[in-house]
Design a protein around this motif. Structure first.
Motif, PDB file in Angstrom:
ATOM      1  N   VAL A   1     -12.634  59.812  -5.633  1.00 22.80           N
ATOM      2  CA  VAL A   1     -12.681  59.043  -6.513  1.00 22.80           C
ATOM      3  C   VAL A   1     -11.407  58.295  -5.706  1.00 22.80           C
ATOM      4  N   GLU A   2      -9.943  58.967  -6.185  1.00 19.72           N
ATOM      5  CA  GLU A   2      -8.816  58.090  -5.659  1.00 19.72           C
ATOM      6  C   GLU A   2      -9.249  57.222  -4.399  1.00 19.72           C
ATOM      7  N   ALA A   3      -9.846  58.051  -3.540  1.00 22.89           N
ATOM      8  CA  ALA A   3      -9.868  56.967  -2.060  1.00 22.89           C
ATOM      9  C   ALA A   3     -10.785  56.225  -2.265  1.00 22.89           C
ATOM     10  N   ASN A   4     -11.483  55.895  -2.978  1.00 23.70           N
ATOM     11  CA  ASN A   4     -13.011  55.585  -2.719  1.00 23.70           C
ATOM     12  C   ASN A   4     -13.466  54.695  -4.067  1.00 23.70           C
ATOM     13  N   ALA A   5     -12.236  54.325  -4.543  1.00 22.27           N
ATOM     14  CA  ALA A   5     -13.044  53.716  -5.845  1.00 22.27           C
ATOM     15  C   ALA A   5     -11.283  53.026  -6.310  1.00 22.27           C
ATOM     16  N   THR A   6     -11.796  51.498  -7.253  1.00 24.75           N
ATOM     17  CA  THR A   6     -10.040  51.276  -7.414  1.00 24.75           C
ATOM     18  C   THR A   6      -9.867  51.364  -9.219  1.00 24.75           C
ATOM     19  N   TYR A   7      -9.274  51.656  -9.447  1.00 31.77           N
ATOM     20  CA  TYR A   7      -9.266  51.828 -11.162  1.00 31.77           C
ATOM     21  C   TYR A   7      -8.074  50.399 -11.143  1.00 31.77           C
ATOM     22  N   VAL A   8      -9.077  50.727 -12.856  1.00 27.18           N
ATOM     23  CA  VAL A   8      -9.109  49.982 -13.591  1.00 27.18           C
ATOM     24  C   VAL A   8      -8.319  49.886 -14.571  1.00 27.18           C
ATOM     25  N   GLY A   9      -7.834  51.123 -15.058  1.00 28.96           N
ATOM     26  CA  GLY A   9      -7.269  51.310 -16.423  1.00 28.96           C
ATOM     27  C   GLY A   9      -7.822  51.252 -17.831  1.00 28.96           C
ATOM     28  N   GLY A  10      -7.025  50.999 -18.666  1.00 36.18           N
ATOM     29  CA  GLY A  10      -7.738  50.278 -19.710  1.00 36.18           C
ATOM     30  C   GLY A  10      -9.120  49.438 -19.586  1.00 36.18           C
ATOM     31  N   ASN A  11      -8.553  48.534 -19.114  1.00 35.44           N
ATOM     32  CA  ASN A  11      -9.922  47.721 -18.549  1.00 35.44           C
ATOM     33  C   ASN A  11     -11.380  48.400 -18.362  1.00 35.44           C
ATOM     34  N   PHE A  12     -11.148  49.055 -18.654  1.00 39.33           N
ATOM     35  CA  PHE A  12     -12.375  49.982 -17.683  1.00 39.33           C
ATOM     36  C   PHE A  12     -14.057  49.454 -17.950  1.00 39.33           C
ATOM     37  N   ALA A  13     -13.895  49.675 -19.699  1.00 42.60           N
ATOM     38  CA  ALA A  13     -14.971  48.941 -20.280  1.00 42.60           C
ATOM     39  C   ALA A  13     -15.630  47.776 -20.147  1.00 42.60           C
ATOM     40  N   SER A  14     -14.141  46.674 -20.150  1.00 44.52           N
ATOM     41  CA  SER A  14     -15.157  45.305 -19.965  1.00 44.52           C
ATOM     42  C   SER A  14     -14.862  45.256 -18.358  1.00 44.52           C
ATOM     43  N   GLU A  15     -14.501  45.748 -17.272  1.00 45.11           N
ATOM     44  CA  GLU A  15     -14.752  45.614 -16.031  1.00 45.11           C
ATOM     45  C   GLU A  15     -16.213  46.415 -16.083  1.00 45.11           C
ATOM     46  N   ALA A  16     -16.642  47.033 -16.429  1.00 46.69           N
ATOM     47  CA  ALA A  16     -17.553  48.082 -16.233  1.00 46.69           C
ATOM     48  C   ALA A  16     -18.951  47.321 -16.278  1.00 46.69           C
ATOM     49  N   ARG A  17     -18.886  46.353 -17.992  1.00 42.86           N
ATOM     50  CA  ARG A  17     -19.517  45.530 -18.107  1.00 42.86           C
ATOM     51  C   ARG A  17     -20.100  44.248 -17.219  1.00 42.86           C
ATOM     52  N   ALA A  18     -18.788  43.528 -16.720  1.00 43.53           N
ATOM     53  CA  ALA A  18     -18.610  42.480 -15.781  1.00 43.53           C
ATOM     54  C   ALA A  18     -19.903  43.130 -14.169  1.00 43.53           C
ATOM     55  N   ILE A  19     -19.057  44.645 -13.807  1.00 43.02           N
ATOM     56  CA  ILE A  19     -19.662  44.272 -12.589  1.00 43.02           C
ATOM     57  C   ILE A  19     -21.206  45.212 -13.027  1.00 43.02           C
ATOM     58  N   HIS A  20     -21.345  45.762 -14.286  1.00 42.76           N
ATOM     59  CA  HIS A  20     -23.488  45.383 -14.782  1.00 42.76           C
ATOM     60  C   HIS A  20     -23.884  44.359 -14.516  1.00 42.76           C
ATOM     61  N   ASP A  21     -22.732  43.446 -15.743  1.00 44.95           N
ATOM     62  CA  ASP A  21     -24.371  42.123 -15.514  1.00 44.95           C
ATOM     63  C   ASP A  21     -23.967  41.461 -14.354  1.00 44.95           C
ATOM     64  N   GLY A  22     -23.437  41.348 -13.561  1.00 45.20           N
ATOM     65  CA  GLY A  22     -23.415  40.671 -12.474  1.00 45.20           C
ATOM     66  C   GLY A  22     -21.938  39.506 -11.847  1.00 45.20           C
ATOM     67  N   SER A  23     -20.969  39.689 -13.494  1.00 47.86           N
ATOM     68  CA  SER A  23     -20.002  39.235 -13.890  1.00 47.86           C
ATOM     69  C   SER A  23     -19.070  39.349 -12.666  1.00 47.86           C
ATOM     70  N   SER A  24     -18.599  39.883 -11.881  1.00 53.65           N
ATOM     71  CA  SER A  24     -17.319  40.972 -10.994  1.00 53.65           C
ATOM     72  C   SER A  24     -18.614  41.196  -9.981  1.00 53.65           C
ATOM     73  N   PRO A  25     -17.914  41.019  -8.384  1.00 51.01           N
ATOM     74  CA  PRO A  25     -18.619  42.507  -7.742  1.00 51.01           C
ATOM     75  C   PRO A  25     -18.988  43.889  -7.992  1.00 51.01           C
ATOM     76  N   ASP A  26     -20.122  44.345  -7.230  1.00 51.54           N
ATOM     77  CA  ASP A  26     -20.352  45.634  -7.926  1.00 51.54           C
ATOM     78  C   ASP A  26     -19.445  47.010  -6.717  1.00 51.54           C
ATOM     79  N   ARG A  27     -18.652  47.486  -7.317  1.00 47.51           N
ATOM     80  CA  ARG A  27     -18.062  48.048  -6.153  1.00 47.51           C
ATOM     81  C   ARG A  27     -17.440  48.857  -7.646  1.00 47.51           C
ATOM     82  N   PRO A  28     -17.101  50.150  -6.820  1.00 45.83           N
ATOM     83  CA  PRO A  28     -16.850  52.240  -7.969  1.00 45.83           C
ATOM     84  C   PRO A  28     -15.305  51.381  -8.402  1.00 45.83           C
TER      85      PRO A  28
END
Length: 145
Positions: free
Chosen positions: A86-113
């Protein structure tokens, strides 16, 4: 240093080392002690027997059977391997996880783990919104025991 046998609210049992009993109390109160199996921060001391080493004189420190950095069981080895992947293949987003996951899901942020931290109610809301998320069985590195 002191070793405690701990258990979480799901009755997983594990051992962890602390500077002192007071250090454990301070970390546990702050929610900084988490279950090594499920990641729950609802952890308490389990019943444990004291260790008395009479085989060596007091001036000779006892040598551990294995370094503390090595996993003790197949489950711990699998958990450590999952964490490395997980640590080698994903970006750590800390406490912003929920907002970043939503942004990736709705396409406003690049798709990445990504991985990070979310409050239970934030995680529940993501699942209800159809955002594909899953809990990890470990806490981020800065929160480990």
């Amino acid at each position: 240093m002191i070793q405690f046998t701990l258990k979480c609210d799901s009755d997983h049992r594990f051992d962890s080392w602390f500077q002192s009993s007071a250090a454990y109390d301070k970390l546990a109160t702050a929610g900084m002690v988490s279950c090594s199996v499920c990641g729950s921060s609802k952890v308490s001391k389990a019943l444990m027997a004291p260790r008395v080493n009479t085989a060596q004189p007091p001036e000779t420190p006892a040598k551990p059977t294995r370094p503390l950095s090595e996993p003790a069981s197949d489950a711990e080895r699998a958990m450590a391997e999952l964490r490395r992947k997980v640590e080698a293949n994903a970006t750590y987003v800390g406490g912003n996880f929920a907002s970043e996951a939503r942004a990736i899901h709705d396409g406003s942020s690049p798709d990445r783990p990504i991985y990070g931290e979310a409050k239970p109610e934030e995680a529940r809301a993501l699942i209800e919104e159809g955002v594909p998320v899953m809990p990890l069985p470990f806490a981020p590195g800065r929160k480990t025991n």
